[in-house]
Design a protein around this motif. Sequence first.
Motif, PDB file in Angstrom:
ATOM      1  N   ARG A 335      27.907  37.887  49.362  1.00 40.87           N
ATOM      2  CA  ARG A 335      28.344  37.371  48.060  1.00 40.87           C
ATOM      3  C   ARG A 335      28.069  35.871  47.969  1.00 40.87           C
ATOM      4  O   ARG A 335      27.700  35.355  46.917  1.00 40.87           O
ATOM      5  CB  ARG A 335      29.842  37.648  47.864  1.00 40.87           C
ATOM      6  N   LEU A 336      28.282  35.165  49.077  1.00 38.78           N
ATOM      7  CA  LEU A 336      27.996  33.735  49.107  1.00 38.78           C
ATOM      8  C   LEU A 336      26.504  33.486  48.903  1.00 38.78           C
ATOM      9  O   LEU A 336      26.113  32.600  48.133  1.00 38.78           O
ATOM     10  CB  LEU A 336      28.449  33.131  50.434  1.00 38.78           C
ATOM     11  N   ALA A 337      25.677  34.287  49.569  1.00 37.58           N
ATOM     12  CA  ALA A 337      24.230  34.138  49.425  1.00 37.58           C
ATOM     13  C   ALA A 337      23.804  34.401  47.985  1.00 37.58           C
ATOM     14  O   ALA A 337      22.945  33.701  47.440  1.00 37.58           O
ATOM     15  CB  ALA A 337      23.500  35.080  50.374  1.00 37.58           C
ATOM     16  N   SER A 338      24.427  35.394  47.355  1.00 37.47           N
ATOM     17  CA  SER A 338      24.101  35.699  45.963  1.00 37.47           C
ATOM     18  C   SER A 338      24.511  34.557  45.043  1.00 37.47           C
ATOM     19  O   SER A 338      23.763  34.183  44.126  1.00 37.47           O
ATOM     20  CB  SER A 338      24.821  36.989  45.539  1.00 37.47           C
ATOM     21  N   LEU A 339      25.692  33.977  45.296  1.00 43.99           N
ATOM     22  CA  LEU A 339      26.171  32.868  44.484  1.00 43.99           C
ATOM     23  C   LEU A 339      25.236  31.664  44.604  1.00 43.99           C
ATOM     24  O   LEU A 339      24.852  31.045  43.602  1.00 43.99           O
ATOM     25  CB  LEU A 339      27.586  32.479  44.911  1.00 43.99           C
TER      26      LEU A 339
END
Length: 483
Positions: A335-339
């Motif tokens: 999720r962090l990578a997507s953000l």
Amino acid sequence: MSPRGERRAPVVATVAVAAALLAAQLLVPPILGLADNGDFGRVMAKVGLGYIGTTREDNYVNWALTKFALVQKARPADPTSVYLTSETPVAALAVLASRVFGDGAVFDIRFLGVLHALLLLAALGVLVAACRDLSAPTQWLVAALLVFIFSDVGYAAPLNSLYAQTASFLFFLLTAAAAAAGISRGGLDGAHLFAYFGLAAMFVASKPQEAVHGPLLAAFGLSLALSGARRSRRWLAAALALCLFAFSVWCFRSTPDWLRRVALYNTLFRELLPSSPDPAADLRHLGLDPGLVRHANTSPYPPGSLLYDPERSADLFRKYDYRALLGFYLSHPERLASLVHRGTRSAFHLRPLVLANYAKDSGRPPRTMTTHFDWWSRLRLVLTPVPPFWLALLLGGNLIACALGYRRASRRGRLARQGIAVLVLMAAMEFLVAVLADILGDVARHLYVFHAMCDLLIVGDAAWIAQILRGGRPAAAAAAAAA
């Protein structure tokens, strides 16, 4: 021309050409500015300014504001609610000039625009002067790039505004200029030592998000001072570094609770939950009531907002803060990578997309953005198809270049490489804070200083490459990049 005159020529040319370009945008009707999204109020009351327009449509977003009413300064009922920013003393000085030289009833934004422009010109002049040991063609290249980039309307239009990030941008550039001058001199000492730490303090005090840079700037300032100051004055450098570190912590902790809550509300209800495959599960992971999912995609500002319910909002923010937010993303790296990946889409958008550049009396339609003086803004957009690649190349490539040959470099060469590494780390932190601390829909405006950091890296890289191609020493060329 004498050698001394040859060294001064690029500085004089930089200041003169940049001044002409800025004056054409900020002073010549129809003047350019940046519309208020609601943030001007954080500065206006404290310096004695009020809106002239009577409707929300007149005051916000649709048109740049060029005239303000001069009113009595307002004293806050709750001192802890005051938004601290170094833009306030700058704006107060402009208001004072207006009261002395203006008509006494109306504040013309150009008083502030001129003051902002003078600070920018000072930074550009010192940056070029710090390159005096480079070859003449490289000096002129640096001068041309600095003018080309920082006279772009994306940087110039906010100078005719009351945004706190204008102070962030200007005091960052001035701090970078002081650091570059220190590298050029082989270290910081005397008045240069106080100038660096004073400007760095003004930078970290400009916005809450800039306070995170205080420790890094303190460490780098101490490194510069230990290289340049006499042994008897090194204690002073250590004391100044410690003061800057403590001041940055105080600035961060002084962030008004209402501002922190608004930003946290946005991170949860306007970013994390709307992009979640299972919002209820995310709320449970955060220790929150899954029923809060009904507030997803809502704004914190309407009177009926959860933010205005004292009991429920107190319970929410007792459990949900930035530590909880960071913990969530660290436990969900995908999720962090997507953000972060989504955030990179704004990494090369220098100009906010919804804020007007023209005043209402210019005759332009609402939310009109100028197409003049946007040479660098448009060129930056060429990189938007694959922004993660370009960011990785710019930041990662500079870190690798700094590491190569560090041990063999001279004292100035090492300082220069340290400066480049510090600038890379600051750009990375600036980007992550902007992406994590609010919604991506408004991230382009919060990346204003990040853009300046990246653009200084680009100027430095161009100077470094040009110096190497001319057979100069890479260590000497790195002094420009450290700016």
